[in-house]
Design an enzyme around this catalytic site. Structure first.
Site, mmCIF file in Angstrom:
data_model
loop_
_atom_site.group_PDB
_atom_site.id
_atom_site.type_symbol
_atom_site.label_atom_id
_atom_site.label_comp_id
_atom_site.label_asym_id
_atom_site.label_seq_id
_atom_site.Cartn_x
_atom_site.Cartn_y
_atom_site.Cartn_z
ATOM 1 N N ARG A 172 -11.865 8.491 5.992
ATOM 2 C CA ARG A 172 -11.619 8.906 7.370
ATOM 3 C C ARG A 172 -11.632 10.418 7.469
ATOM 4 N NH1 ARG A 172 -8.080 4.599 6.902
ATOM 5 N NH2 ARG A 172 -6.421 6.063 6.448
ATOM 6 N N TYR B 143 0.895 -1.168 0.000
ATOM 7 C CA TYR B 143 0.000 0.000 0.000
ATOM 8 C C TYR B 143 0.921 1.203 0.000
ATOM 9 C CZ TYR B 143 -4.200 2.529 1.823
ATOM 10 O OH TYR B 143 -5.276 3.357 2.014
ATOM 11 N N ASP C 139 -5.161 -5.504 -9.333
ATOM 12 C CA ASP C 139 -5.708 -6.092 -8.107
ATOM 13 C C ASP C 139 -7.202 -5.724 -8.026
ATOM 14 O OD1 ASP C 139 -5.992 -7.193 -5.595
ATOM 15 O OD2 ASP C 139 -5.247 -5.413 -4.565
ATOM 16 N N HIS D 78 -2.297 7.509 -3.236
ATOM 17 C CA HIS D 78 -3.425 6.581 -3.091
ATOM 18 C C HIS D 78 -3.865 6.495 -1.625
ATOM 19 C CE1 HIS D 78 -6.049 3.150 -3.506
ATOM 20 N NE2 HIS D 78 -5.319 2.453 -2.657
ATOM 21 N N GLN E 63 -15.598 -4.692 0.462
ATOM 22 C CA GLN E 63 -14.421 -4.260 1.234
ATOM 23 C C GLN E 63 -14.803 -3.365 2.413
ATOM 24 O OE1 GLN E 63 -11.481 -2.303 -1.227
ATOM 25 N NE2 GLN E 63 -10.045 -1.967 0.442
ATOM 26 N N GLU F 82 -1.432 -1.557 -10.458
ATOM 27 C CA GLU F 82 -0.259 -1.883 -9.641
ATOM 28 C C GLU F 82 0.852 -2.472 -10.509
ATOM 29 O OE1 GLU F 82 -0.984 -3.914 -5.961
ATOM 30 O OE2 GLU F 82 -3.028 -3.146 -5.764
ATOM 31 N N GLU G 54 -7.351 -1.959 -9.544
ATOM 32 C CA GLU G 54 -6.254 -1.240 -8.897
ATOM 33 C C GLU G 54 -5.028 -1.372 -9.783
ATOM 34 O OE1 GLU G 54 -5.954 -2.575 -4.771
ATOM 35 O OE2 GLU G 54 -7.400 -1.031 -4.186
ATOM 36 N N LYS H 151 -11.027 -8.889 -2.286
ATOM 37 C CA LYS H 151 -9.812 -8.859 -3.096
ATOM 38 C C LYS H 151 -9.421 -10.217 -3.660
ATOM 39 C CE LYS H 151 -8.304 -4.599 -1.856
ATOM 40 N NZ LYS H 151 -7.820 -3.565 -2.763
HETATM 41 CA CA CA Z 1 -4.161 -3.516 -3.898
#
Ligand code: CA
Length: 422
Positions: A149, A135, A240, A140, A247, A208, A206, A260
Site C-alpha cells: 500500500r 496479525y 503458516d 510485519h 493471496q 509464528e 510465516e 493459506k
Molecule cells: Ca499468518
C-alpha cells in the site's frame, strides 16, 4: 512443593546444555509407540512414556484416567484442567530429579518408560477444533503495508485498536515432518478478464507461535485479559505456509482463503504456559491507548528466540531469519479477550496463531516476502543458490527456545518439505 521452574533442579538423566528439554520444561506431546498412540513428555534426548508411568503406578496420587494418556490427542488430558496437568508436570519433573530414586533405581521400569526421542514418531499433539490466525506483529504489518500500500500509512487506522485476525482452516494443520505438494490456484493474469491457473510461484513461510486453549467457554461468555492465562494450556511453533501470488489475487475484499488453507505446520511438543513463566517480559507501549477491554496488567510478552532455516536437498541448512516472540505488539491475553468479547465461545484444542513475527532488523523478518522484499533482494543459501521464495524440495525448519539463568526451555522444531506440484 518442588517448583519445576527452579534453575537449581538437576536430573539424573544426562541433559546436553543446548537441549530444549531441560528438567524445567516437561512439555507434552503424542507419540506413536509400538502401534499405540500415547501421551509423552521429553527430557534431554529421552522421551518419557507418560502412559506407562501411570500404568506402573508412578502417577497414582494425581488420579489421571488411563484413557486420557492412551490417546491419539492431548485434548482429553488437557480438558482435565490445569490442577491435573500442572500436578502431572510437577510429578514427572520430580521423578526425573536427581534427588528422587523411585524411577532412577528401577532399571526395568526405566527401560519401559524412557525411549530415544529420535527413534519415535511424533504425531499431531492436539485435535485442533478451531484455528484463528492473528496479525499481531507491528513490524510485519508495517512491512506488508509498505510493500502493498502506502509507506507513509503502512498501518491501517484500525491496526493499533484491534488485534486483527481471521478464522483459518483446522483440517489442513499438519505435524512437523509432514511433507506436502506445492499448491495450485488462481493468480492475477495479464489483465483482470483472464486470471492464470497453476502451481504457485511464490510459496512462502510465516514464522509464528501458536497457543492451545485448555479450558472451554460457553456461547455468550467473554474471557478478560486478567483471566486469559487460565484458558491457555501451552504453546507451539507454527509455520503458516502462504502462496503470495494466490493471496494477492484473492484477498480483497474478505482476506486470505486458498493462499493459506493448503497446509500449516505445527511443532509436536506443547510447552506449557507454566514452563514459560520465567521468560515473561514487557511488551510494547501501546499508543494510542487501547479500549478498556484490551488493557492488561503485568508482563504478557514472552522472550522466545526464534530461528528459520532453509534446508536444501542435501540437508545443508542456511539460517535465514532470527526473530523473537517478544516483538509482538498484541499479546495472547489481548488476543483472547478480543476474540471472545462478542461472546464467541472457545474450545479445548483451539489453536490461536500469532501472525508472522518480524523484528526491526532485516535479518529478523518472519517471511520470505519481507526477507527478499517481494523477491527484489534474493537470499543466498550456503550452497551458493538464491531464493526469492521457497523452491520444490526445500525444507523449512523453525526452532524456538527460551534461555535465562542457565535454564533452557525449548520447543524443538517444526519442519516441512515442499514437494513438486502434482
Ligand atoms: Ca499468518
Amino acid at each position: 512443593m518442588n517448583n519445576v521452574n527452579d534453575p537449581s533442579n538437576k536430573s539424573w538423566i544426562t541433559i546436553n546444555p543446548d537441549s530444549d528439554f531441560s528438567i524445567q520444561n516437561i512439555p507434552f506431546g503424542i507419540a506413536f509407540v509400538n502401534d499405540e498412540y500415547k501421551v509423552v513428555s521429553a527430557i534431554g534426548d529421552r522421551l518419557i512414556d507418560v502412559s506407562s508411568l501411570n500404568k506402573l503406578g508412578y502417577l497414582k496420587s494425581i488420579e489421571i484416567p488411563q484413557n486420557t494418556l492412551e490417546n491419539k490427542f492431548l485434548n482429553d488430558l488437557i480438558a482435565l484442567g490445569k490442577s491435573k496437568t500442572n500436578a502431572l508436570r510437577e510429578r514427572i519433573a520430580s521423578l526425573m530429579n536427581v534427588s528422587n530414586v523411585e524411577l532412577q533405581n528401577n532399571d526395568l521400569h526405566k527401560n519401559t518408560v524412557l525411549l530415544e526421542i529420535k527413534k519415535v514418531q511424533m504425531c499431531l499433539p492436539v485435535r485442533i477444533e478451531n484455528y484463528t490466525d492473528f496479525y499481531s506483529s507491528i513490524e510485519h504489518a508495517t512491512n506488508v503495508g509498505t510493500m502493498f500500500r502506502d509507506p507513509a500509512n503502512a498501518l491501517l487506522p484500525n491496526w493499533k485498536h484491534i488485534p486483527i485476525g481471521y478464522h483459518g482452516r483446522a483440517s489442513s494443520i499438519i505435524v512437523s515432518g509432514t511433507n506436502f505438494h506445492r499448491p495450485k490456484g488462481q493468480t492475477k493474469g495479464p489483465n483482470d478478464e483472464i486470471p492464470k491457473f497453476g502451481a504457485t510461484q511464490q510459496l512462502d513461510f510465516e514464522l509464528e507461535m501458536g497457543f492451545i486453549v485448555g479450558k472451554e467457554t460457553n456461547l455468550g461468555d467473554s474471557v478478560t485479559t486478567d483471566k486469559a492465562d487460565e484458558y491457555i494450556f501451552g504453546m507451539v511453533v507454527f509455520n503458516d505456509w502462504s502462496a503470495r501470488d494466490i493471496q494477492s489475487w484473492e484477498y480483497v475484499p474478505l482476506g486470505p482463503f486458498l493462499a493459506k488453507n493448503f497446509a500449516s505446520s505445527v511443532s509436536p511438543w506443547v510447552v506449557t504456559l507454566e514452563a514459560l513463566e520465567p521468560f515473561r517480559t514487557e511488551g510494547y507501549v501501546q499508543e494510542p491507548k487501547v479500549l478498556p477491554y484490551l488493557e492488561y496488567k503485568g508482563n504478557n510478552n514472552i522472550d522466545i528466540n526464534l530461528q528459520v532455516f532453509i534446508q536444501d536437498e542435501k540437508q545443508d541448512e542456511t539460517l535465514v531469519s532470527t526473530s523473537n516472540y517478544k516483538y509482538m505488539y498484541w499479546n495472547m491475553n489481548q488476543q483472547l479477550a478480543h476474540h471472545t468479547v462478542n461472546g464467541c465461545n472457545i474450545k479445548v484444542g483451539d489453536l490461536y496463531a500469532s501472525g508472522t513475527i518480524s523484528g526491526k532488523s532485516e535479518d529478523s523478518y518472519g517471511s520470505m516476502l519481507e526477507l527478499t522484499w517481494r523477491g527484489t533482494k534474493p537470499l543466498k543459501l550456503n550452497n551458493g543458490t538464491e531464493r526469492k521464495f521457497i523452491n520444490d524440495n526445500d525444507t523449512v525448519v523453525m526452532r524456538g527456545y527460551c534461555e535465562k539463568n542457565g535454564v533452557r526451555v525449548g520447543f524443538g522444531e517444526v519442519k516441512g518439505k515442499v514437494l513438486a506440484a502434482n
